[in-house]
Scaffold this motif. Sequence first.
Motif, PDB file in Angstrom:
ATOM      1  N   THR A  49      -5.159  10.616  -1.104  1.00 27.81           N
ATOM      2  CA  THR A  49      -5.670  11.933  -0.716  1.00 27.81           C
ATOM      3  C   THR A  49      -5.909  12.728  -1.986  1.00 27.81           C
ATOM      4  O   THR A  49      -4.987  12.942  -2.774  1.00 27.81           O
ATOM      5  CB  THR A  49      -4.662  12.678   0.185  1.00 27.81           C
ATOM      6  OG1 THR A  49      -4.450  11.918   1.381  1.00 27.81           O
ATOM      7  CG2 THR A  49      -5.199  14.055   0.560  1.00 27.81           C
ATOM      8  N   PHE A  85       4.333  11.298   1.679  1.00 26.97           N
ATOM      9  CA  PHE A  85       3.660  10.578   0.605  1.00 26.97           C
ATOM     10  C   PHE A  85       4.698   9.839  -0.237  1.00 26.97           C
ATOM     11  O   PHE A  85       5.856  10.258  -0.327  1.00 26.97           O
ATOM     12  CB  PHE A  85       2.859  11.539  -0.279  1.00 26.97           C
ATOM     13  CG  PHE A  85       1.677  12.157   0.421  1.00 26.97           C
ATOM     14  CD1 PHE A  85       0.454  11.503   0.481  1.00 26.97           C
ATOM     15  CD2 PHE A  85       1.802  13.400   1.051  1.00 26.97           C
ATOM     16  CE1 PHE A  85      -0.623  12.063   1.136  1.00 26.97           C
ATOM     17  CE2 PHE A  85       0.728  13.971   1.706  1.00 26.97           C
ATOM     18  CZ  PHE A  85      -0.495  13.300   1.750  1.00 26.97           C
ATOM     19  N   ASP A  86       4.244   8.763  -0.862  1.00 30.38           N
ATOM     20  CA  ASP A  86       5.137   7.978  -1.720  1.00 30.38           C
ATOM     21  C   ASP A  86       5.201   8.530  -3.133  1.00 30.38           C
ATOM     22  O   ASP A  86       6.158   8.282  -3.867  1.00 30.38           O
ATOM     23  CB  ASP A  86       4.674   6.520  -1.756  1.00 30.38           C
ATOM     24  CG  ASP A  86       4.787   5.863  -0.394  1.00 30.38           C
ATOM     25  OD1 ASP A  86       5.908   5.812   0.138  1.00 30.38           O
ATOM     26  OD2 ASP A  86       3.751   5.427   0.140  1.00 30.38           O
ATOM     27  N   LYS A 114       1.057   5.653  -0.104  1.00 29.66           N
ATOM     28  CA  LYS A 114       0.341   6.897   0.212  1.00 29.66           C
ATOM     29  C   LYS A 114       0.487   7.828  -0.987  1.00 29.66           C
ATOM     30  O   LYS A 114       1.604   8.194  -1.363  1.00 29.66           O
ATOM     31  CB  LYS A 114       0.896   7.542   1.476  1.00 29.66           C
ATOM     32  CG  LYS A 114       0.606   6.750   2.747  1.00 29.66           C
ATOM     33  CD  LYS A 114       0.860   7.603   3.992  1.00 29.66           C
ATOM     34  CE  LYS A 114      -0.105   8.768   4.046  1.00 29.66           C
ATOM     35  NZ  LYS A 114       0.060   9.567   5.297  1.00 29.66           N
ATOM     36  N   GLU A 141       3.248  15.026   7.335  1.00 28.60           N
ATOM     37  CA  GLU A 141       2.828  13.823   6.629  1.00 28.60           C
ATOM     38  C   GLU A 141       3.760  13.580   5.442  1.00 28.60           C
ATOM     39  O   GLU A 141       4.282  14.516   4.841  1.00 28.60           O
ATOM     40  CB  GLU A 141       1.382  14.001   6.143  1.00 28.60           C
ATOM     41  CG  GLU A 141       0.691  12.716   5.755  1.00 28.60           C
ATOM     42  CD  GLU A 141      -0.806  12.901   5.566  1.00 28.60           C
ATOM     43  OE1 GLU A 141      -1.433  11.993   4.981  1.00 28.60           O
ATOM     44  OE2 GLU A 141      -1.356  13.930   5.995  1.00 28.60           O
ATOM     45  N   CYS A 157       0.841  -1.200   0.000  1.00 28.57           N
ATOM     46  CA  CYS A 157       0.000   0.000   0.000  1.00 28.57           C
ATOM     47  C   CYS A 157       0.876   1.250   0.000  1.00 28.57           C
ATOM     48  O   CYS A 157       1.827   1.360   0.757  1.00 28.57           O
ATOM     49  CB  CYS A 157      -0.889  -0.028   1.247  1.00 28.57           C
ATOM     50  SG  CYS A 157      -1.768   1.509   1.538  1.00 28.57           S
ATOM     51  N   LEU A 169      -0.794  11.344  -3.052  1.00 32.78           N
ATOM     52  CA  LEU A 169      -1.451  12.649  -3.030  1.00 32.78           C
ATOM     53  C   LEU A 169      -1.761  13.061  -4.459  1.00 32.78           C
ATOM     54  O   LEU A 169      -0.865  13.134  -5.308  1.00 32.78           O
ATOM     55  CB  LEU A 169      -0.544  13.693  -2.370  1.00 32.78           C
ATOM     56  CG  LEU A 169      -1.039  15.151  -2.401  1.00 32.78           C
ATOM     57  CD1 LEU A 169      -2.349  15.308  -1.642  1.00 32.78           C
ATOM     58  CD2 LEU A 169       0.027  16.091  -1.837  1.00 32.78           C
ATOM     59  N   HIS A 184      -4.451   1.378  -2.346  1.00 33.60           N
ATOM     60  CA  HIS A 184      -3.586   2.465  -1.890  1.00 33.60           C
ATOM     61  C   HIS A 184      -4.367   3.470  -1.047  1.00 33.60           C
ATOM     62  O   HIS A 184      -5.597   3.585  -1.154  1.00 33.60           O
ATOM     63  CB  HIS A 184      -2.965   3.176  -3.097  1.00 33.60           C
ATOM     64  CG  HIS A 184      -2.099   2.283  -3.928  1.00 33.60           C
ATOM     65  ND1 HIS A 184      -0.931   1.718  -3.450  1.00 33.60           N
ATOM     66  CD2 HIS A 184      -2.223   1.835  -5.215  1.00 33.60           C
ATOM     67  CE1 HIS A 184      -0.375   0.974  -4.402  1.00 33.60           C
ATOM     68  NE2 HIS A 184      -1.147   1.033  -5.478  1.00 33.60           N
ATOM     69  N   ASP A 185      -3.644   4.202  -0.218  1.00 36.59           N
ATOM     70  CA  ASP A 185      -4.237   5.273   0.591  1.00 36.59           C
ATOM     71  C   ASP A 185      -4.108   6.580  -0.182  1.00 36.59           C
ATOM     72  O   ASP A 185      -2.999   7.082  -0.396  1.00 36.59           O
ATOM     73  CB  ASP A 185      -3.534   5.384   1.950  1.00 36.59           C
ATOM     74  CG  ASP A 185      -3.811   4.183   2.835  1.00 36.59           C
ATOM     75  OD1 ASP A 185      -4.855   3.526   2.619  1.00 36.59           O
ATOM     76  OD2 ASP A 185      -3.000   3.886   3.722  1.00 36.59           O
ATOM     77  N   GLY A 239      -8.649   0.549  -0.449  1.00 36.28           N
ATOM     78  CA  GLY A 239      -7.789   1.465   0.285  1.00 36.28           C
ATOM     79  C   GLY A 239      -8.613   2.617   0.850  1.00 36.28           C
ATOM     80  O   GLY A 239      -9.843   2.575   0.873  1.00 36.28           O
ATOM     81  N   THR A 240      -7.946   3.656   1.303  1.00 39.55           N
ATOM     82  CA  THR A 240      -8.650   4.818   1.844  1.00 39.55           C
ATOM     83  C   THR A 240      -8.689   5.935   0.796  1.00 39.55           C
ATOM     84  O   THR A 240      -7.803   6.039  -0.041  1.00 39.55           O
ATOM     85  CB  THR A 240      -7.969   5.337   3.117  1.00 39.55           C
ATOM     86  OG1 THR A 240      -6.638   5.766   2.796  1.00 39.55           O
ATOM     87  CG2 THR A 240      -7.920   4.254   4.176  1.00 39.55           C
ATOM     88  N   ARG A 246      -9.356  10.029   0.849  1.00 37.31           N
ATOM     89  CA  ARG A 246      -9.603  11.258   1.618  1.00 37.31           C
ATOM     90  C   ARG A 246      -9.802  12.424   0.659  1.00 37.31           C
ATOM     91  O   ARG A 246      -8.984  12.654  -0.231  1.00 37.31           O
ATOM     92  CB  ARG A 246      -8.420  11.528   2.551  1.00 37.31           C
ATOM     93  CG  ARG A 246      -8.518  12.855   3.294  1.00 37.31           C
ATOM     94  CD  ARG A 246      -7.401  13.032   4.315  1.00 37.31           C
ATOM     95  NE  ARG A 246      -6.074  12.796   3.772  1.00 37.31           N
ATOM     96  CZ  ARG A 246      -4.936  13.170   4.376  1.00 37.31           C
ATOM     97  NH1 ARG A 246      -4.988  13.798   5.550  1.00 37.31           N
ATOM     98  NH2 ARG A 246      -3.775  12.913   3.838  1.00 37.31           N
TER      99      ARG A 246
END
Length: 521
Positions: free
Chosen positions: A53, A135-136, A22, A133, A20, A24, A50-51, A68-69, A71
């Motif tokens: 945003t 991010f990847d 992160k 925070e 997973c 953006l 994946h998470d 995944g999440t 946001r």
Amino acid sequence: MKNIVIVMLIFLTTSRYGSCAKILGIFGAPGRSHYILGSTLLKALAEKGHDVTMVSSLGEKEPPKTKGTYRDIVVTEIMKKVEEVEKQQRPKMSDWENMNLFIATVFMGHTMSKIMEPLLWDDKIQNLIYSNEKFDVVIVEQFLNDAQKALAIHFGAPLIVMSTVRANSWVNTLVGNPAPASYIPMLLTDYSVPMTFSERLLNGILSVMTELFYHFYVYPNENHRIKKYIPNGVDISDVLYNVSLVLMNSHPSLNQPVPYVPNMIDIGGFHVQPPKKLPQDLQEFLDNAKDGVIYFSMGSNLKSADFPPEKRDAILRTLSKLKEQVLWKWEEDVLPGQPKNVKLSKWLPQQDILAHPNVKLFITHGGFLSTIETVYHGVPILAIPIFGDQKLNARTAMNNGFGVVLPYSEITQDRLTQTIKEVLNNPKYRDNVKKRSEIFHDRQVSPMTAIYWIEYVIRHNGAPHLRVAALDLPWYKYYLLDVISFLVLVSLVIGCISYYSVRAVCRKICNKQKGKKLKQT
């Protein structure tokens, strides 16, 4: 033992490729079509596990259900800026159509830069910036928003750029992609391919002037915003050429074939979904149209209701005399003089409508998403382009034989009737769009290969091996101006030496001849 090996292989595979990440995504452009592309991509990444945003000016009404999440961060100030600009200086359709190309470039560069600024100073974004925070990967839509790319460096992540249109000067310079002005028209033009001499002349001038405008006006302003809103803001020069990957909403079936460097990937059509069931009233309207249906929409940014009375009346008189049924995206409650064969709606599920077999013609503004969808479903078009890339999209459709172009300024009852009948009665348009549709569907991999390439950039720490050496060269070296200057200088030196050597030899010969004559006398 065999089972243990299989389990180990599965573990290694999933640990490397299925972890997973992160992610953006920044898609702040204040347009529904832009948002559709960004949200489709980000939702697919969230569904992969994946998470995600998602930063935008619109947002989702309901959070999507994904593995995944997902946001949502909605910057409402962007739409407020749009309303302010529209109150102050909203051009009419006729103004946009006739606007000088360089003025249009300056207008877009200046105005969109101001509109997109809230995406850096909004409280929600500032809270994210100061949240520590990480991010990847950061994915940014390329749309006159270069300062936002600095967020990738701030969050210590590789930068991926997504272009909602074909390859153009906005993205080519970021990755060192060659785009000769001799045969590739600038995005805002409607030039033919191949271009005439005058078109190549104007295209070359526009290309140079656009570069100068960006380097001496747009980039310095974006650099100021980076320093103002991002802690320890880097210089714009470090931001612009920090792109690991460019995802192009494009495909050879839709656009002129052009060169791509290795980190430019075509994903055109990734937003197109399988047809869904239509609302009952629309389904019955389309099913019962024995003579076919004409679908009419000017997109999400332009509004049919903004047509001035004389244009609207010419359109209504034309539509009222057709045997076909007309489905018109009309943004107001009432259409004065609405013909019996015309059905109105403020919103229409465009992809699902174009998929219906009774749709015979799409009257469109020529937006690129509409062009993709009409080619996908094999429906010919009548294009009324107004601004942006619409004119070039419309010209491309005409050159490829699946559409005709009717300039907004030339809309009359006679011209509109003539062009509609030309497309409906001449089978070449439907045949050509079907051929284009076959090419569009004939792919080795799905356009959602975008997910693979995003994960690829994450796995390989920005994939610097895809970066071309052109990005490390100053402009005068890239265009070989130093080499050309050296060769010119050497040629001049050799020329001068040769000239003076020959001159000296000639003088000696002349002097000898004079000496002989004097002796004889």
